[in-house]
Motif scaffolding. Structure first.
Motif, PDB file in Angstrom:
ATOM      1  N   VAL A 213       0.065  -1.746 -13.079  1.00  0.00           N
ATOM      2  CA  VAL A 213       1.259  -1.716 -13.927  1.00  0.00           C
ATOM      3  C   VAL A 213       2.126  -0.501 -13.593  1.00  0.00           C
ATOM      4  CG1 VAL A 213       2.068  -1.433 -16.308  1.00  0.00           C
ATOM      5  CG2 VAL A 213       0.222  -3.033 -15.799  1.00  0.00           C
ATOM      6  N   LEU A 214       1.502   0.645 -13.360  1.00  0.00           N
ATOM      7  CA  LEU A 214       2.263   1.841 -12.990  1.00  0.00           C
ATOM      8  C   LEU A 214       3.009   1.648 -11.674  1.00  0.00           C
ATOM      9  CD1 LEU A 214      -0.070   4.849 -13.920  1.00  0.00           C
ATOM     10  CD2 LEU A 214       2.138   4.271 -14.926  1.00  0.00           C
ATOM     11  N   LEU A 215       2.351   1.038 -10.709  1.00  0.00           N
ATOM     12  CA  LEU A 215       3.016   0.780  -9.423  1.00  0.00           C
ATOM     13  C   LEU A 215       4.189  -0.178  -9.593  1.00  0.00           C
ATOM     14  CD1 LEU A 215      -0.098   0.486  -7.083  1.00  0.00           C
ATOM     15  CD2 LEU A 215       1.624   2.287  -7.043  1.00  0.00           C
ATOM     16  N   ILE A 216       4.017  -1.199 -10.418  1.00  0.00           N
ATOM     17  CA  ILE A 216       5.105  -2.154 -10.668  1.00  0.00           C
ATOM     18  C   ILE A 216       6.277  -1.450 -11.350  1.00  0.00           C
ATOM     19  CG2 ILE A 216       5.772  -4.202 -11.974  1.00  0.00           C
ATOM     20  CD1 ILE A 216       2.936  -5.263 -11.538  1.00  0.00           C
ATOM     21  N   LEU A 217       5.975  -0.611 -12.347  1.00  0.00           N
ATOM     22  CA  LEU A 217       7.040   0.115 -13.041  1.00  0.00           C
ATOM     23  C   LEU A 217       7.761   1.074 -12.099  1.00  0.00           C
ATOM     24  CD1 LEU A 217       5.314   0.948 -16.463  1.00  0.00           C
ATOM     25  CD2 LEU A 217       7.104  -0.738 -16.026  1.00  0.00           C
ATOM     26  N   LEU A 218       7.010   1.714 -11.234  1.00  0.00           N
ATOM     27  CA  LEU A 218       7.615   2.646 -10.287  1.00  0.00           C
ATOM     28  C   LEU A 218       8.555   1.928  -9.330  1.00  0.00           C
ATOM     29  CD1 LEU A 218       7.774   5.532  -9.223  1.00  0.00           C
ATOM     30  CD2 LEU A 218       5.752   5.067  -7.820  1.00  0.00           C
ATOM     31  N   VAL A 219       8.114   0.794  -8.797  1.00  0.00           N
ATOM     32  CA  VAL A 219       8.962   0.012  -7.888  1.00  0.00           C
ATOM     33  C   VAL A 219      10.207  -0.489  -8.615  1.00  0.00           C
ATOM     34  CG1 VAL A 219       9.088  -2.139  -6.585  1.00  0.00           C
ATOM     35  CG2 VAL A 219       7.092  -0.648  -6.342  1.00  0.00           C
ATOM     36  N   THR A 220      10.023  -0.983  -9.846  1.00  0.00           N
ATOM     37  CA  THR A 220      11.158  -1.494 -10.622  1.00  0.00           C
ATOM     38  C   THR A 220      12.167  -0.396 -10.911  1.00  0.00           C
ATOM     39  OG1 THR A 220       9.710  -3.136 -11.665  1.00  0.00           O
ATOM     40  CG2 THR A 220      11.817  -2.697 -12.726  1.00  0.00           C
ATOM     41  N   LEU A 221      11.680   0.792 -11.278  1.00  0.00           N
ATOM     42  CA  LEU A 221      12.576   1.919 -11.569  1.00  0.00           C
ATOM     43  C   LEU A 221      13.372   2.323 -10.334  1.00  0.00           C
ATOM     44  CD1 LEU A 221      13.534   4.086 -13.553  1.00  0.00           C
ATOM     45  CD2 LEU A 221      11.579   5.490 -12.828  1.00  0.00           C
ATOM     46  N   VAL A 222      12.697   2.393  -9.197  1.00  0.00           N
ATOM     47  CA  VAL A 222      13.383   2.754  -7.951  1.00  0.00           C
ATOM     48  C   VAL A 222      14.450   1.719  -7.610  1.00  0.00           C
ATOM     49  CG1 VAL A 222      13.089   3.023  -5.466  1.00  0.00           C
ATOM     50  CG2 VAL A 222      11.470   4.097  -7.032  1.00  0.00           C
ATOM     51  N   GLN A 223      14.121   0.435  -7.764  1.00  0.00           N
ATOM     52  CA  GLN A 223      15.079  -0.618  -7.439  1.00  0.00           C
ATOM     53  C   GLN A 223      16.293  -0.591  -8.366  1.00  0.00           C
ATOM     54  OE1 GLN A 223      14.653  -3.115  -4.747  1.00  0.00           O
ATOM     55  NE2 GLN A 223      16.823  -2.891  -5.219  1.00  0.00           N
ATOM     56  N   LEU A 224      16.069  -0.402  -9.662  1.00  0.00           N
ATOM     57  CA  LEU A 224      17.185  -0.345 -10.609  1.00  0.00           C
ATOM     58  C   LEU A 224      18.078   0.857 -10.335  1.00  0.00           C
ATOM     59  CD1 LEU A 224      15.387  -1.315 -13.952  1.00  0.00           C
ATOM     60  CD2 LEU A 224      16.954  -2.719 -12.609  1.00  0.00           C
ATOM     61  N   LEU A 225      17.469   2.000 -10.073  1.00  0.00           N
ATOM     62  CA  LEU A 225      18.261   3.198  -9.787  1.00  0.00           C
ATOM     63  C   LEU A 225      19.048   3.032  -8.497  1.00  0.00           C
ATOM     64  CD1 LEU A 225      18.946   6.107 -10.575  1.00  0.00           C
ATOM     65  CD2 LEU A 225      16.935   6.860  -9.288  1.00  0.00           C
ATOM     66  N   GLY A 226      18.410   2.475  -7.474  1.00  0.00           N
ATOM     67  CA  GLY A 226      19.114   2.246  -6.214  1.00  0.00           C
ATOM     68  C   GLY A 226      20.270   1.283  -6.364  1.00  0.00           C
ATOM     69  N   ASP A 227      20.069   0.193  -7.112  1.00  0.00           N
ATOM     70  CA  ASP A 227      21.145  -0.776  -7.333  1.00  0.00           C
ATOM     71  C   ASP A 227      22.318  -0.148  -8.080  1.00  0.00           C
ATOM     72  OD1 ASP A 227      19.642  -2.687  -6.057  1.00  0.00           O
ATOM     73  OD2 ASP A 227      18.920  -3.636  -7.899  1.00  0.00           O
ATOM     74  N   LEU A 228      22.011   0.703  -9.049  1.00  0.00           N
ATOM     75  CA  LEU A 228      23.077   1.359  -9.816  1.00  0.00           C
ATOM     76  C   LEU A 228      23.920   2.264  -8.917  1.00  0.00           C
ATOM     77  CD1 LEU A 228      24.396   2.026 -12.556  1.00  0.00           C
ATOM     78  CD2 LEU A 228      22.666   3.812 -12.850  1.00  0.00           C
ATOM     79  N   VAL A 229      23.256   3.050  -8.083  1.00  0.00           N
ATOM     80  CA  VAL A 229      23.980   3.945  -7.179  1.00  0.00           C
ATOM     81  C   VAL A 229      24.801   3.155  -6.169  1.00  0.00           C
ATOM     82  CG1 VAL A 229      23.722   5.739  -5.427  1.00  0.00           C
ATOM     83  CG2 VAL A 229      22.281   5.772  -7.462  1.00  0.00           C
ATOM     84  N   VAL A 230      24.239   2.058  -5.659  1.00  0.00           N
ATOM     85  CA  VAL A 230      24.957   1.238  -4.677  1.00  0.00           C
ATOM     86  C   VAL A 230      26.217   0.642  -5.298  1.00  0.00           C
ATOM     87  CG1 VAL A 230      24.854  -0.928  -3.380  1.00  0.00           C
ATOM     88  CG2 VAL A 230      22.970   0.690  -3.243  1.00  0.00           C
ATOM     89  N   LYS A 231      26.147   0.159  -6.531  1.00  0.00           N
ATOM     90  CA  LYS A 231      27.320  -0.428  -7.181  1.00  0.00           C
ATOM     91  C   LYS A 231      28.420   0.604  -7.373  1.00  0.00           C
ATOM     92  CE  LYS A 231      24.868  -4.121  -9.633  1.00  0.00           C
ATOM     93  NZ  LYS A 231      24.453  -4.646 -10.959  1.00  0.00           N
TER      94      LYS A 231
END
Length: 260
Positions: free
Chosen positions: A195-213
């Motif tokens: 679960v921690l690994l999934i949350l970490l990947v999800t957080l990184v993806q959301l943050l990256g998408d926000l910066v890209v937009k």
């Protein structure tokens, strides 16, 4: 295993995972950006066209990407010990993680920079801009959103690689899951680690998408400003159309005043 026992284990191994991923990403960006730019600049039609260099660098990148990470870790054990005096633990895992990530990220950089509008490059060259002006004023700024997306993809890939490294002595959440979850049948700890690994990947993806937009919005405006800035400037002292009309209409009026 109680939560009081699991909590320090999860905390310490999460820090180890972040340590490995951070430094591997740092080295991947530092080495991968120049490598990706070199692949672009030395390609056919590039600003520094050199087919031999391009083929050699491309072959090295392809070889680096073709190794399965687990095999790469084993092959690099002597080199890792030479660099950091150990081949185990988070410090020992950073070396193979970085070496695996550099060619991967270099190809992503190449793909990102290749998508930049070539018309902007030609416009800067026509204004007298050299190779490094094109690189730092056009290629990198225009490709920045795609480069951030590439960093995001690389970080997520490294999180998965760090779990593999942990299973063979690299530390981190992967080591925790393997040592306690698999070998000692601590199912609860295994589930929490996943679960921690999934949350970490999800957080990184959301943050990256926000910066890209956000960067994509700025990039479209900066691209338009570059195009406007590259237009041929008006000759100094040349009258505008509106000024010429006003002058033509004012002269008869002045003449009539003098006659009267």
């Amino acid at each position: 295993m109680s939560w009081e026992t699991m909590r320090p284990l999860l905390y310490n191994n999460s820090l180890d995972t972040l340590f490995m991923v951070w430094w591997a990403t740092f080295y991947a960006v530092v080495a991968g950006v120049p490598l990706g730019l070199l692949l672009i600049l030395t390609d056919r039609g590039g600003l520094l066209q050199n087919v031999v260099v391009n083929k050699v660098v491309g072959a090295i990148v392809n070889i680096g990407r073709s190794f399965p990470f687990l095999i790469l870790m084993v092959v690099l054990i002597p080199f890792t010990r030479f660099l950091v005096s150990t081949s185990i633990g988070p410090s020992g895992a950073v070396v193979p993680l970085a070496i695996a990530a550099i060619p991967f990220f270099a190809r992503l950089v190449e793909a990102a920079v290749r998508e930049v509008d070539h018309g902007l490059v030609e416009a800067v060259q026509s204004m007298g801009g050299g190779t490094w002006t094109v690189v730092f004023k056009v290629l990198l700024p225009q490709a920045l959103p795609a480069l951030v997306a590439a960093v995001t993809t690389t970080v997520i890939t490294l999180i998965g690689y760090s779990a593999i490294a942990g299973a063979v002595g690299g530390g981190g959440l992967g080591n925790l899951a393997y040592t306690y979850g698999f070998q000692q049948y601590e199912t609860r700890l295994m589930v929490v680690t996943v679960v921690l690994l999934i949350l970490l990947v999800t957080l990184v993806q959301l943050l990256g998408d926000l910066v890209v937009k956000r960067l994509a919005g700025r990039g479209s405006r900066s691209s338009a400003s570059v195009r406007v800035g590259l237009r041929r400037p008006r000759t100094a002292g040349a009258p505008q159309a509106g000024q010429a009309t006003v002058t033509a209409t004012e002269e008869p009026a002045t003449a009539l005043t003098k006659t009267s």
